[in-house]
Scaffold this active site. Structure first.
Site, PDB file in Angstrom:
ATOM      1  N   GLU A  93       9.268  -3.836 -36.483  1.00  0.00           N
ATOM      2  CA  GLU A  93      10.232  -2.924 -37.747  1.00  0.00           C
ATOM      3  C   GLU A  93      10.893  -4.111 -38.058  1.00  0.00           C
ATOM      4  OE1 GLU A  93      10.657  -0.105 -34.580  1.00  0.00           O
ATOM      5  OE2 GLU A  93      11.711   0.418 -36.842  1.00  0.00           O
ATOM      6  N   ARG A 144      10.402   9.345 -45.128  1.00  0.00           N
ATOM      7  CA  ARG A 144       9.147   9.812 -44.257  1.00  0.00           C
ATOM      8  C   ARG A 144       8.946  11.551 -44.629  1.00  0.00           C
ATOM      9  NH1 ARG A 144      10.613   8.829 -37.873  1.00  0.00           N
ATOM     10  NH2 ARG A 144      12.090   9.929 -38.295  1.00  0.00           N
ATOM     11  N   HIS A 164       8.575   1.508 -40.285  1.00  0.00           N
ATOM     12  CA  HIS A 164       8.970   1.560 -38.501  1.00  0.00           C
ATOM     13  C   HIS A 164       7.251   1.290 -37.813  1.00  0.00           C
ATOM     14  CE1 HIS A 164       9.507   3.203 -35.064  1.00  0.00           C
ATOM     15  NE2 HIS A 164      10.687   3.384 -34.804  1.00  0.00           N
ATOM     16  N   ASP A 181      14.525  -0.974 -26.848  1.00  0.00           N
ATOM     17  CA  ASP A 181      14.995  -0.542 -28.713  1.00  0.00           C
ATOM     18  C   ASP A 181      15.825  -1.166 -28.828  1.00  0.00           C
ATOM     19  OD1 ASP A 181      16.095   2.331 -29.745  1.00  0.00           O
ATOM     20  OD2 ASP A 181      16.025   0.861 -30.336  1.00  0.00           O
ATOM     21  N   ARG A 234       3.396  10.564 -35.487  1.00  0.00           N
ATOM     22  CA  ARG A 234       4.256  10.069 -35.031  1.00  0.00           C
ATOM     23  C   ARG A 234       3.573   9.019 -34.748  1.00  0.00           C
ATOM     24  NH1 ARG A 234       8.585   8.583 -32.873  1.00  0.00           N
ATOM     25  NH2 ARG A 234       9.353  11.011 -32.194  1.00  0.00           N
TER      26      ARG A 234
HETATM   27  O1  TA6 Z   1      13.199   1.654 -34.224  1.00  0.00           O
HETATM   28  C1  TA6 Z   1      13.472   2.850 -33.114  1.00  0.00           C
HETATM   29  C2  TA6 Z   1      13.973   3.344 -32.597  1.00  0.00           C
HETATM   30  O2  TA6 Z   1      15.023   4.248 -33.845  1.00  0.00           O
HETATM   31  C3  TA6 Z   1      14.233   4.335 -31.825  1.00  0.00           C
HETATM   32  O3  TA6 Z   1      15.868   4.482 -31.064  1.00  0.00           O
HETATM   33  C4  TA6 Z   1      13.824   6.059 -31.109  1.00  0.00           C
HETATM   34  O4  TA6 Z   1      14.766   6.756 -31.788  1.00  0.00           O
HETATM   35  C5  TA6 Z   1      13.002   5.437 -32.201  1.00  0.00           C
HETATM   36  O5  TA6 Z   1      13.089   4.645 -33.685  1.00  0.00           O
HETATM   37  C6  TA6 Z   1      11.527   7.482 -33.235  1.00  0.00           C
HETATM   38  O6  TA6 Z   1      12.650   7.553 -33.916  1.00  0.00           O
HETATM   39  P1  TA6 Z   1      11.831   8.759 -34.387  1.00  0.00           P
HETATM   40  O7  TA6 Z   1      13.248   9.841 -35.607  1.00  0.00           O
HETATM   41  O8  TA6 Z   1      10.861   8.710 -35.148  1.00  0.00           O
HETATM   42  O9  TA6 Z   1      11.520   9.492 -33.472  1.00  0.00           O
END
Ligand code: TA6
Length: 296
Positions: free
Chosen positions: A268, A96, A165, A210, A70
């Site tokens: 991102e 990932r 991301h 988002d 994270r």
């Molecule tokens: O990039 C935004 C997103 O798609 C959000 O909707 C949220 O789900 C975030 O990515 C994090 O996703 P993850 O699977 O890393 O928890």
């Protein structure tokens, strides 16, 4: 690459014990310090020597196989968001979640470059029935550049969606604004995918945000508290995702501290929705982001 335990000021590329049972590589030069994990080829830290940390990493991040770290720069590939057809598949693909291998290392006085590779395997073919070779080039110096190249090594075309991301550190999301998205259309993931147009020159944050902007443009994070601008340039990318989970979503994420949401914004470089990329056999595509920091 050394295997000793140098100080982070020791220029070079060093393999050091990481969190959990994962392998960590530290990149150090006169301009910045960075670190990445072979797990997910995941850049987890980048800090110019005259600046506060730029990449954000949750204090609750989990470092173990099969789980995305994270923070930092997770690689969403070969799909962004939920799997297009399989609800049981993990969101954001499997790049990932896999262990990558180091291909090349270049150490210069003012920057350090590492190239990592992931290729298709029986395990990936079970998840996604295409042969591929991925190369990730990370260049940490006065800026941070991350470039993901997809090679189609199979006999048929395939289509991917993807995102670098990137989690960026801010002091207080409520005082942050994003410049560069004026007039861009975006898909609002918090409003059932409604397609809207960015109204006004800056994006500000008052709730979970988002949004998948349809743009090839760079954008800039303005942080008045830290007194800095973070410029996010990109190439090979038709989408820019802007995300902050805000209170409720952060509380729902076990690896995201309940009180951490004010301190991050994701910007991102992506290819999502209509910006999906189809790659012919033998061809390749590169998505790249470059992050720079300036005083306000
Ligand atoms: O990039 C935004 C997103 O798609 C959000 O909707 C949220 O789900 C975030 O990515 C994090 O996703 P993850 O699977 O890393 O928890």
């Amino acid at each position: 690459m050394t295997n000793t335990t140098p100080s982070l000021d020791t220029p070079g590329v060093h393999t050091l014990p990481g969190n959990g049972d994962l392998t960590r590589i530290v990149l150090s030069n006169t301009q910045s310090v960075g670190e990445l994990y072979l797990h997910g080829a995941h850049m987890t830290r980048w800090q110019p020597r005259d600046s506060e940390p730029v990449l954000w990493l949750s204090d609750s991040a989990v470092f173990t196989a099969g789980k995305a770290i994270r923070g930092g720069v997770p690689l969403c590939w070969p799909w962004f968001g939920p799997h297009p057809a399989d609800a049981s598949a993990k969101a954001h693909g499997f790049a990932r979640l896999n262990e990558w291998r180091v291909g090349g290392v270049e150490q210069q006085r003012e920057h350090t470059r590492v190239t990592l590779h992931l290729t298709s395997s029986p395990a990936t073919l079970d998840l996604w029935p295409h042969d591929f070779a991925l190369a990730l080039e990370i260049t940490a110096g006065p800026t941070l550049a991350v470039a993901l190249t997809t090679h189609n090594t199979g006999a048929d075309p395939f289509t991917i969606t993807e995102a670098l991301h990137t989690y960026l550190t801010v002091a207080d999301i409520g005082q942050v604004s994003i410049e560069g998205l004026h007039g861009a259309r975006y898909i609002d993931q918090t409003r059932s995918g409604a397609v809207l147009t960015q109204d006004g020159p800056t994006v500000t944050f008052i709730e979970e945000t988002d949004r998948v902007y349809q743009t090839t443009a760079a954008c800039t994070v303005i942080d008045p508290v830290l007194g800095r601008r973070i410029h996010v340039a990109k190439s090979g990318s038709g989408s820019t995702v802007v995300w902050n989970p805000w209170i409720e979503k952060a509380a729902r994420l076990a690896d995201f501290g309940d009180d951490e949401w004010p301190g991050i914004v994701c910007i991102e470089a992506a290819n999502a929705f209509d910006a999906a990329i189809t790659i012919a056999p033998g061809d390749s595509h590169t998505i790249r982001t470059e992050i720079s920091v300036y005083p306000l």
